[in-house]
Scaffold this active site. Structure first.
Site, PDB file in Angstrom:
ATOM      1  N   GLU A 185       0.820  -1.203   0.000  1.00 43.00           N
ATOM      2  CA  GLU A 185       0.000   0.000   0.000  1.00 43.00           C
ATOM      3  C   GLU A 185       0.860   1.262   0.000  1.00 43.00           C
ATOM      4  OE1 GLU A 185      -4.025  -1.339   2.098  1.00 43.00           O
ATOM      5  OE2 GLU A 185      -2.419  -1.071   3.519  1.00 43.00           O
ATOM      6  N   CYS A 194       3.467   8.455   0.911  1.00 46.33           N
ATOM      7  CA  CYS A 194       4.103   7.516   1.827  1.00 46.33           C
ATOM      8  C   CYS A 194       4.242   6.184   1.092  1.00 46.33           C
ATOM      9  CB  CYS A 194       3.203   7.393   3.062  1.00 46.33           C
ATOM     10  SG  CYS A 194       3.810   6.238   4.290  1.00 46.33           S
ATOM     11  N   CYS A 249       8.076  -5.320  15.131  1.00 50.85           N
ATOM     12  CA  CYS A 249       7.655  -4.349  16.148  1.00 50.85           C
ATOM     13  C   CYS A 249       6.242  -4.733  16.585  1.00 50.85           C
ATOM     14  CB  CYS A 249       7.677  -2.926  15.574  1.00 50.85           C
ATOM     15  SG  CYS A 249       9.332  -2.364  15.131  1.00 50.85           S
ATOM     16  N   CYS A 302       2.918  -2.768  15.420  1.00 46.46           N
ATOM     17  CA  CYS A 302       2.767  -2.397  14.008  1.00 46.46           C
ATOM     18  C   CYS A 302       2.073  -3.497  13.208  1.00 46.46           C
ATOM     19  CB  CYS A 302       4.146  -2.115  13.427  1.00 46.46           C
ATOM     20  SG  CYS A 302       4.137  -1.781  11.652  1.00 46.46           S
ATOM     21  N   CYS A 310      -0.601   5.792  10.113  1.00 52.71           N
ATOM     22  CA  CYS A 310       0.651   5.090  10.382  1.00 52.71           C
ATOM     23  C   CYS A 310       0.414   3.712  10.960  1.00 52.71           C
ATOM     24  CB  CYS A 310       1.481   5.845  11.412  1.00 52.71           C
ATOM     25  SG  CYS A 310       1.986   7.429  10.860  1.00 52.71           S
TER      26      CYS A 310
HETATM   27  N1  SAH Z   1      10.214   0.639   9.340  1.00 49.41           N
HETATM   28  C1  SAH Z   1      10.282   2.059   9.314  1.00 49.41           C
HETATM   29  C2  SAH Z   1       9.196   2.739   8.498  1.00 49.41           C
HETATM   30  C3  SAH Z   1       7.798   2.202   8.604  1.00 49.41           C
HETATM   31  S1  SAH Z   1       6.899   2.523  10.097  1.00 49.41           S
HETATM   32  C4  SAH Z   1      10.270   2.608  10.743  1.00 49.41           C
HETATM   33  O1  SAH Z   1      10.125   1.820  11.673  1.00 49.41           O
HETATM   34  O2  SAH Z   1      10.479   3.787  10.929  1.00 49.41           O
HETATM   35  C5  SAH Z   1       6.605   4.268  10.090  1.00 49.41           C
HETATM   36  C6  SAH Z   1       6.263   4.835  11.471  1.00 49.41           C
HETATM   37  O3  SAH Z   1       4.986   4.381  11.910  1.00 49.41           O
HETATM   38  C7  SAH Z   1       7.256   4.407  12.549  1.00 49.41           C
HETATM   39  O4  SAH Z   1       7.663   5.528  13.298  1.00 49.41           O
HETATM   40  C8  SAH Z   1       6.426   3.486  13.454  1.00 49.41           C
HETATM   41  O5  SAH Z   1       6.876   3.528  14.791  1.00 49.41           O
HETATM   42  C9  SAH Z   1       5.036   4.060  13.296  1.00 49.41           C
HETATM   43  N2  SAH Z   1       3.931   3.151  13.588  1.00 49.41           N
HETATM   44  C10 SAH Z   1       3.823   1.831  13.317  1.00 49.41           C
HETATM   45  N3  SAH Z   1       2.641   1.351  13.712  1.00 49.41           N
HETATM   46  C11 SAH Z   1       1.948   2.395  14.247  1.00 49.41           C
HETATM   47  C12 SAH Z   1       0.657   2.549  14.798  1.00 49.41           C
HETATM   48  N4  SAH Z   1      -0.193   1.535  14.862  1.00 49.41           N
HETATM   49  N5  SAH Z   1       0.288   3.774  15.233  1.00 49.41           N
HETATM   50  C13 SAH Z   1       1.135   4.828  15.129  1.00 49.41           C
HETATM   51  N6  SAH Z   1       2.351   4.753  14.590  1.00 49.41           N
HETATM   52  C14 SAH Z   1       2.775   3.549  14.161  1.00 49.41           C
END
Ligand code: SAH
Length: 342
Positions: free
Chosen positions: A85, A98, A109, A112, A330
């Site tokens: 996406e 994005c 993580c 996520c 995000c």
């Molecule tokens: N792998 C990279 C880029 C993708 S995630 C990274 O970790 O930076 C992009 C951002 O979204 C990251 O800062 C991550 O911490 C945040 N993120 C992931 N899941 C989220 C969620 N459910 N709510 C808010 N931010 C989230």
């Protein structure tokens, strides 16, 4: 292909070099999807290209606009049937795309959605570029243009380093999409070897690091990568980035109820970043259907967190959740479509 590589290819076909410019113009400015569309090339060359070359293309399977029109989510399918996406975020004159760098992600993580998938595939540079081309096309049809790119979609960009850097280089080229200046930001969960490589790269892009906690203990629970590279390493990397590149790293900090949102966290965040040239971007957690129970802090808690930072004279921005209604915020990418498919 980089222009130099395309040059060689064109010459190897017995064609004059100026064809390279024309082809790049068709690909990037005119959005051609087939050599047959490149009508100012000779018929013979078009036939050669059709036979010898492949224009990487993703199949757009779905597109959803949020009620406010501030976010548009694009769902693309790879030839293998896997899906990624991209999201367009509209903020005044700014149009940020994005992009995804991987199908899934190996970093696991806990909060996520993409982390749930594990790593399924790395995207090719052309597949990263094509997300941008298709979103750009959409934006152009509405009389605007893409102004910024963030590598914050699915995947850990620094674990697909070569393809990501190739894609970013192409985006920046005048003959490509011409996204100059610091209009591109790479976001990493803190893969330190990749950060060092990027710092040494002759590539003028911004860097964001997902800090997400103020103690290694919590960070390790949320982000297993912290077992290898800790908060102190990331702070040092941010300093180094500033020294070498001359601009500040952005620390992303996801606010999760009971985990990262305490008064003490706000104070520690101020303390940790005090001597580091950086920007801080707070992201109130975006809940999704199968989010393992992580919660967005209540409004009052968020306000209190912000208040403490302000008192300590910490500059920060808060990322609003554009496109929550279409699961485009995000970390929400992927999950819903999977449920729908099931
Ligand atoms: N792998 C990279 C880029 C993708 S995630 C990274 O970790 O930076 C992009 C951002 O979204 C990251 O800062 C991550 O911490 C945040 N993120 C992931 N899941 C989220 C969620 N459910 N709510 C808010 N931010 C989230």
């Amino acid at each position: 292909m980089f222009p130099g590589e395309l040059d060689e290819f064109v010459v190897s076909l017995g064609q004059p070099r100026y064809r390279t410019r024309q082809i790049l113009d068709w690909l990037y400015a005119k959005g051609a999807r087939e050599p047959g569309e490149m009508t100012n090339l000779s018929k013979a060359l078009r036939a050669q290209l059709a036979e010898r070359a492949r224009i990487t293309a993703l199949h757009q399977v779905d597109r959803r606009e949020s009620a406010t029109g501030e976010a548009v989510k694009f769902l693309f399918e790879l030839p293998t049937g896997q899906r990624v996406e991209s999201v367009l975020i509209v903020d005044g004159e700014r149009r940020t795309v994005c992009l995804s760098s991987q199908v899934g992600c190996p970093l696991d993580c806990k909060f996520c959605a993409t982390g749930r998938m594990g790593l399924i595939a790395n995207l090719e540079a052309g597949q990263i570029i094509d997300q941008l081309l298709q979103v750009s096309q959409f934006v152009r049809e509405r009389g605007a243009r893409v102004t910024n790119v963030v590598m914050m979609g699915m995947g850990e960009p620094l674990l697909n380093y070569d393809e990501v850097v190739r894609a970013l280089t192409l985006m920046r080229l005048e003959e490509g999409l011409g996204l100059g200046g610091r209009k591109i930001t790479v976001s990493t969960a803190g893969y330190l070897p990749g950060i060092h490589k990027l710092i040494a790269e002759d590539l003028n892009v911004g860097l964001a690091i997902s800090l997400n906690s103020t103690t290694d203990e919590i960070r390790e629970q949320l982000m297993p990568i912290n077992r290898k590279w800790q908060i102190a390493d990331l702070l040092a990397a941010a300093r180094e980035f500033f020294d070498r590149r001359g601009y500040r790293v952005t620390f992303e900090y996801v606010l999760m109820a009971g985990l990262t949102d305490a008064d003490a966290d706000a104070r520690r965040l101020a303390e940790l970043t005090r001597d580091v040239p950086c920007k801080i971007n707070l992201i109130p957690y975006n809940e999704f259907a199968a989010d393992a129970g992580f919660r967005r802090p209540a409004r009052r808690r968020l306000e209190q967190f912000y208040r403490i930072l302000r008192t300590l004279e910490v500059e920060f921005t808060v990322r609003e959740s554009r496109g929550r209604d279409i699961d485009a915020a995000c970390g929400q990418l992927y999950h819903r479509q999977q449920e729908a498919r099931q």
